[in-house]
Scaffold this motif. Structure first.
Motif, PDB file in Angstrom:
ATOM      1  N   ARG B 418      49.190 -24.048 -15.666  1.00 24.18           N
ATOM      2  CA  ARG B 418      47.847 -23.726 -16.177  1.00 24.18           C
ATOM      3  C   ARG B 418      47.939 -23.320 -17.631  1.00 24.18           C
ATOM      4  NH1 ARG B 418      44.715 -22.468 -11.383  1.00 24.18           N
ATOM      5  NH2 ARG B 418      46.105 -22.480  -9.597  1.00 24.18           N
ATOM      6  N   LYS B 419      46.752 -23.195 -18.290  1.00 23.30           N
ATOM      7  CA  LYS B 419      46.811 -22.712 -19.666  1.00 23.30           C
ATOM      8  C   LYS B 419      46.073 -21.378 -19.777  1.00 23.30           C
ATOM      9  CE  LYS B 419      43.076 -25.684 -21.312  1.00 23.30           C
ATOM     10  NZ  LYS B 419      42.857 -26.935 -22.009  1.00 23.30           N
ATOM     11  N   ARG B 420      46.550 -20.575 -20.715  1.00 25.89           N
ATOM     12  CA  ARG B 420      45.937 -19.259 -20.880  1.00 25.89           C
ATOM     13  C   ARG B 420      44.567 -19.410 -21.475  1.00 25.89           C
ATOM     14  NH1 ARG B 420      47.594 -15.130 -23.616  1.00 25.89           N
ATOM     15  NH2 ARG B 420      48.094 -16.416 -25.410  1.00 25.89           N
ATOM     16  N   TYR B 421      43.655 -18.557 -21.055  1.00 23.79           N
ATOM     17  CA  TYR B 421      42.313 -18.653 -21.597  1.00 23.79           C
ATOM     18  C   TYR B 421      41.947 -17.364 -22.326  1.00 23.79           C
ATOM     19  CZ  TYR B 421      37.322 -19.142 -21.936  1.00 23.79           C
ATOM     20  OH  TYR B 421      36.053 -19.195 -22.425  1.00 23.79           O
ATOM     21  N   PHE B 422      41.945 -16.240 -21.599  1.00 22.12           N
ATOM     22  CA  PHE B 422      41.627 -14.962 -22.243  1.00 22.12           C
ATOM     23  C   PHE B 422      42.736 -14.590 -23.207  1.00 22.12           C
ATOM     24  CE2 PHE B 422      39.651 -14.768 -18.029  1.00 22.12           C
ATOM     25  CZ  PHE B 422      38.339 -14.681 -18.440  1.00 22.12           C
ATOM     26  N   LYS B 423      42.394 -13.813 -24.228  1.00 26.45           N
ATOM     27  CA  LYS B 423      43.401 -13.428 -25.219  1.00 26.45           C
ATOM     28  C   LYS B 423      44.072 -12.106 -24.839  1.00 26.45           C
ATOM     29  CE  LYS B 423      42.908 -16.836 -28.153  1.00 26.45           C
ATOM     30  NZ  LYS B 423      44.013 -17.699 -28.563  1.00 26.45           N
ATOM     31  N   ASP B 488      47.485 -10.245 -17.158  1.00 27.66           N
ATOM     32  CA  ASP B 488      47.362 -11.559 -17.781  1.00 27.66           C
ATOM     33  C   ASP B 488      48.065 -12.626 -16.942  1.00 27.66           C
ATOM     34  OD1 ASP B 488      46.615 -13.366 -19.716  1.00 27.66           O
ATOM     35  OD2 ASP B 488      48.358 -12.994 -20.989  1.00 27.66           O
ATOM     36  N   ASN B 492      46.415 -15.636 -14.896  1.00 25.34           N
ATOM     37  CA  ASN B 492      46.834 -16.984 -15.238  1.00 25.34           C
ATOM     38  C   ASN B 492      47.313 -17.759 -14.017  1.00 25.34           C
ATOM     39  OD1 ASN B 492      49.103 -18.959 -16.276  1.00 25.34           O
ATOM     40  ND2 ASN B 492      47.578 -18.686 -17.880  1.00 25.34           N
ATOM     41  N   ALA B 496      43.298 -19.477 -13.717  1.00 24.77           N
ATOM     42  CA  ALA B 496      43.123 -20.214 -14.983  1.00 24.77           C
ATOM     43  C   ALA B 496      43.005 -21.719 -14.733  1.00 24.77           C
ATOM     44  CB  ALA B 496      44.290 -19.929 -15.918  1.00 24.77           C
ATOM     45  N   VAL B 497      42.514 -22.432 -15.743  1.00 20.35           N
ATOM     46  CA  VAL B 497      42.335 -23.881 -15.574  1.00 20.35           C
ATOM     47  C   VAL B 497      43.667 -24.600 -15.740  1.00 20.35           C
ATOM     48  CG1 VAL B 497      39.956 -23.926 -16.327  1.00 20.35           C
ATOM     49  CG2 VAL B 497      41.790 -24.143 -18.022  1.00 20.35           C
ATOM     50  N   ARG B 498      43.741 -25.777 -15.140  1.00 19.37           N
ATOM     51  CA  ARG B 498      44.940 -26.607 -15.245  1.00 19.37           C
ATOM     52  C   ARG B 498      45.202 -26.984 -16.699  1.00 19.37           C
ATOM     53  NH1 ARG B 498      48.493 -27.047 -11.413  1.00 19.37           N
ATOM     54  NH2 ARG B 498      47.531 -26.005  -9.680  1.00 19.37           N
ATOM     55  N   GLY B 499      46.471 -26.976 -17.075  1.00 17.99           N
ATOM     56  CA  GLY B 499      46.815 -27.383 -18.440  1.00 17.99           C
ATOM     57  C   GLY B 499      47.604 -28.670 -18.394  1.00 17.99           C
TER      58      GLY B 499
END
Lengths: 191, 827
Positions: B418-423, B488, B492, B496-499
């Motif tokens: 997945r890819k990170r979204y929130f910082k 986090d 994740n 989190a969404v697929r990357g």
């Protein structure tokens, strides 16, 4: 010694950080020809050359400083004995056989003193920060530490090797006497 | 067969069983690696809570938050957990998970061994956590100096938890190290010669060899101290010829290399991530490998710098001081090579790179204070003060934790897909870095002002109050940062969404497989032509999934197939069948646990019983390998046919034994060092009398040695020619029995608790007896295997393994018993 080490370290730290920051500039030089040049500068120049120069100088300096702190035989050296135990320090005196004190080590001011350090139970460490570095009290071994107090007065000492529940309060005092008081102490007139 | 059907077939073969039973019986590196990482994180949280308790206690003067008794347990356990239960297992877990993927292979060399190691780690660690909760945790500092940690200073059970629990955990370090060495040497993608190894694999190879040579002195020290505590064998008691300094030597012989064992995996991570973030190749690959190896060797020569204040002669100190500063040279080379790499590339500031920059700033400070304390006069003042506490946290957090956080964020897309979204990660970064320096930078100063480490309260007028208050606030800020990281990662991993695959554009093989990783890692094993196979061929992931590499056809037999290569060239050598899921590792770890618990609660009948149980399980374990028939060449795809690994002259078990014996030999060497140390340095020597060897003992040892050497060779030759090996086995057994008898005369001639001399002789003779017994067990096992048809002229590998162990038994018998009898002869 501290200021030499601190300023040297600060300089090296700033150098490394400056190089690191400059590395982020935007002109890359990633060609095979540049590769050899990079290796020369980074690996040979900075990696080998710079590191060896700094380290060799520092080591020699440290050893020479250490030699100066070693106990050397002399005519007016006073010998005392410090025995660490949980959680008390006991002191005895070569010049006054049979004389023993607890918590307070009496020495003459202005004369070199050899402290014979040992322990009767676990490991302790004899440390009077204003007079010398620390040296361990180890059961079965006697370590000799040279101290010298320039002025009469009380100097705080602590045990500096963890020794169990009473460790924090495992302290003592080094009391440096002037010539007259030291004589009086040896004769048993000062307690 | 299309890619999806291949995937399903391979998953059936390689995956663990569903549910909790699957976790108990899994031997797959994907599972074991993750389990290691999760357990290490859990121990990190516990150790972190203890750190917060310490900072709470020291935040204000004269705090009554904890009494000295509790406080001593808290700081001892903080150090112990962070060193033994967090740092080492964390990089082991990372390596177990990633190494096969980087090397292009399907699993580690000994899958069941990694499972066994994991359970030893969890069980041993649980013993220590139990002690902590029960309020009987070790309380004599994490380096456990006797006599404070022996019966004199700690009559209770507290240090026993440390000695036995940590030794139990160390089984996992040793087994992981053997695993890593053999995997790097033999289990790689075809074509990956040693000069094409991913740099991380080089680092881990060096680290693994260091573990095998650094941990044995500590294991020996723990055994000796436990023998002293349990049976009164006086190794560290001055009045009976022991010496507490022996412990310090053994401990720091381990303890200093340990620092580099923790740093080098982090350096491997930096060397891997940095070039990717700088969009270039690593500068000076060969130099970095050489520097890391040099660092590994050098780190064994400076253990004495932890002992400057013990009264060692000054010229001796000068030598160790020079060695201690010299160790900064290979570190300097690596640091400048990394900066040069950034310099020549086009760096991009992603979160992993941010952590690497934080690593640079922090680690360089830690290294410089390290050079300072390598100066003897400086160390005499700062030793055992908060200057050291600050220094070691700069090195360990800056040099290990920060790179591991870089690793976390670099490989997170690989772990979760997945890819990170929130910082959150960026916020956590600033909290941790600012909190860390807030905690430890000023503590250097407190140390220079004379604040000793391990004191449980500070005085109101000491001048340290402000520094400590700042440090405590910094510590809590850092803790909030770590909590954010955990949140986090959890977010994740779950929502989190697929990357996309390979978001960083890296060139190493672990990015050529789907994320999260399938249980079999590679659908087919690719051929490798450079250090960055993905840069050579961007379609590689597709080719692997399509089965265009080796072993692209899942076998109907359901066996786990992988390839073994030749060490230097990486030419494919054998087709190997790896073991499947099994409860054996966890059961064997339980039996091992009974051994340690028996010692701990002084239920000594349990000890030999569980030792027998472990031996029986080991026989069962080994029995399940091998084959009862000779096989021809096997098709491995791409037009290549290879022999099965059971036909190898030097099977992987032989390589594993070789490196295990390296560790065993270092343990034996440390024992001889201890013997010589006591003989020459300890007060109250010589003992009242030396053991006189007589004639019978030495004659029996010599005769036994010749018979054992001859017997194993006669059996070996006979089997190679297809003849009966029984004469050789009989000679071997007779020889080992004679060696055992010779060692027994030593036990009969001495009293184990009379003097450190007698106690040492018992351990030496016991060591010889144990190895004669192991060799005997292997010989017996071999005889049964011959009868059952597992050995033939072409399946000779097990004979080689047994011969290695019996040769070792002979060698230690001659050297060990020779050392035992030497003083008596000289007298």
């Amino acid at each position: 010694m501290w200021w030499v080490l601190l300023s040297g370290s600060a300089a090296i730290f700033l150098l490394v950080i400056t190089l690191l920051l400059f590395a982020f500039r935007r002109d890359a030089s990633d060609t095979p020809a540049a590769e050899a040049r990079h290796e020369r500068v980074w690996i040979w120049g900075l990696g080998f050359g710079f590191s060896i120069m700094v380290l060799a100088g520092l080591t020699v300096y440290g050893v020479l400083m250490g030699e100066r702190l070693l106990p050397r035989p002399g005519p007016d050296v006073v010998t005392v004995r410090a025995e660490g135990a949980q959680w008390v320090w006991r002191f005895s005196y070569a010049d006054a056989p049979g004389r023993a004190t607890e918590h307070i080590l009496h020495i003459p001011a202005g004369r070199p003193v050899d402290v014979e350090i040992t322990s009767t139970d676990v490991i302790h460490s004899f440390w009077v920060p204003r007079l010398a570095g620390k040296l361990d009290a180890i059961p079965g071994h006697v370590n000799v530490l040279r101290i010298e107090a320039e002025m009469p007065g009380d100097y705080a000492g602590v045990s500096a090797e963890f020794s169990g529940v009473g460790y924090t309060g495992h302290r003592f005092i080094v009391r440096a006497h002037n010539e007259a008081d030291w004589g009086a102490f040896l004769r048993g007139e000062v307690r | 067969m299309n890619a999806l059907r291949r995937h399903r077939a391979l998953e059936r073969i390689w995956s663990s069983r569903p549910g909790w039973r699957g976790k108990l019986t899994t031997v797959n590196n994907n599972d074991i690696g993750l389990m290691f990482l999760i357990a290490a994180t859990a121990f990190f949280v516990i150790g972190g809570i203890l750190a917060m308790l310490i900072r709470a206690q020291l935040a204000t003067p004269r705090s009554v938050f904890m009494g000295p008794d509790t406080y001593n347990q808290v700081f001892t356990m903080h150090g112990t957990i962070m060193m033994f239960l967090f740092a080492i297992p964390l990089f082991e877990g990372l390596t177990i998970y990633l190494l096969p993927k980087m090397l292009g292979t399907r699993d580690l060399a000994f899958p069941r061994l990694s499972a066994f190691g994991f359970w030893c780690y969890v069980f041993g660690g649980s013993l220590l956590i139990f002690a902590l909760l029960a309020g009987i945790a070790p309380d004599s500092g994490w380096f456990l100096y006797p006599p404070l940690s022996s019966t004199l200073g700690s009559p209770g059970i507290n240090p026993d938890f440390w000695l036995l629990g940590i030794t139990f955990v160390e089984i996992s370090a040793i087994s992981a190290a053997v695993e890593i060495v053999v995997t790097v040497l033999l289990y790689r993608a075809p074509g990956m010669s040693l000069d094409k190894l991913p740099i991380f694999a080089w680092y881990m190879l060096i680290v693994a060899v260091m573990i095998l040579t650094a941990f044995p002195p500590l294991i020996l020290g723990s055994i000796l101290l436990e023998l002293e505590r349990a049976f009164g064998m006086p190794f560290f008691q001055t009045e009976s010829g022991g010496d507490s300094l022996l412990w310090q030597h053994l401990f720091w012989l381990f303890g200093h290399p340990e620092v580099y064992i923790i740093f080098l995996p982090a350096a491997g991570v930096v060397s891997t991530i940095l070039p990717v973030m700088a969009r270039t190749k690593l500068l000076g690959y060969g130099w970095i490998v050489a520097a890391a190896a040099f660092l590994g060797v050098l780190s064994f020569g400076l253990w004495v710098h932890h002992m400057y204040t013990t009264g060692i002669p000054h010229m001796g100190l000068a030598f160790f001081s020079a060695a201690s500063t010299l160790v900064a040279l290979p570190t300097g080379i690596q640091i400048f090579a990394w900066i040069g790499t950034i310099w020549k590339g086009r760096p991009e500031m992603h979160l992993p790179m941010l952590w690497i920059v934080a690593f640079f700033a922090t680690f360089v400070i830690g290294g410089l204070t390290g050079v300072m304390v390598a100066m003897v006069p400086f160390d005499w003042q700062t030793h055992d003060t908060y200057f050291i506490v600050a220094h070691l946290h700069y090195v360990l957090i800056g040099g290990f934790v920060f790179p591991m956080l870089a690793a976390l964020y670099y490989w997170l897309p690989h772990f979760t897909g997945r890819k990170r979204y929130f910082k959150l990660g960026e916020t956590a970064f600033w909290l941790i870095v600012v909190g860390f320096h807030g905690t430890f930078l000023l503590l250097h100063w407190a140390g220079l002002l004379g604040m000793r480490r391990r004191i449980n309260s500070i005085e109101a007028s000491s001048g340290w109050e402000f520094v400590n208050l700042v440090a405590s606030i910094g510590g809590f800020v850092m803790a909030i940062g770590f909590t954010l990281v955990l949140i986090d990662v959890t977010v994740n991993a779950t929502v989190a969404v697929r990357g996309r695959r390979n978001p960083w554009g890296a060139g190493t093989l672990e990015w050529a497989i789907p994320a999260p990783s399938p249980s079999y890692n590679f659908a087919s094993i690719p051929e490798v032509r450079s250090r960055y196979p993905l840069h050579d061929d961007s379609d590689l992931p597709l080719r692997i999934a399509r089965g265009e590499g080796y072993l692209g056809t899942p076998p109907d037999s359901g066996l786990r197939q992988s390839l073994v290569v030749e060490v230097a060239s990486g030419r494919p050598n054998h087709l190997v069948i790896l073991p499947a899921n099994s409860a054996l590792p966890v059961v064997m770890a339980l039996a091992t646990g009974c051994f340690f618990v028996g010692m701990l609660i002084k239920t000594y009948w349990l000890v030999p019983l569980s030792a027998l149980g472990v031996a029986a399980l080991a026989v069962w374990w080994a029995w399940s390998l091998g084959s009862r028939a000779d096989h021809g060449l096997q098709d491995v795809g791409r037009g290549l046919a290879l022999p099965l690994a059971c036909h190898a002259a030097e099977p992987t078990g032989w390589w594993g034994s070789l490196f295990l014996l390296l560790a065993d030999g270092v343990l034996f060497g440390s024992l001889l060092f201890g013997y010589a140390f006591l003989w020459t340095v300890a007060p109250n020597w010589p003992p009242p009398s030396y053991l006189q060897p007589g004639l019978l003992g030495p004659a029996s040892a010599l005769g036994g040695a010749l018979l054992t050497l001859g017997g194993s060779r006669v059996a070996d030759q006979a089997l190679r020619r297809g003849r009966r090996p029984w004469l050789g086995f009989a000679l071997g057994f007779a020889g080992l029995a004679a060696i055992g008898a010779a060692a027994s005369t030593v036990l009969a001639g001495t009293t184990y608790d009379a003097h450190a001399y007698d106690a040492t002789l018992w351990v030496l003779a016991g060591y010889v007896l144990l190895h004669a017994a192991i060799a005997g067990l292997m010989l017996g096992f071999l005889a049964l295997r011959v009868r059952a048809g597992y050995i033939s002229a072409r399946r000779i590998g097990e004979v080689r393994v047994a011969r290695l162990w019996s040769d070792y038994a002979v060698a230690v018998a001659l050297v060990g018993l020779g050392a035992v009898w030497l003083p008596g002869v000289l007298e």
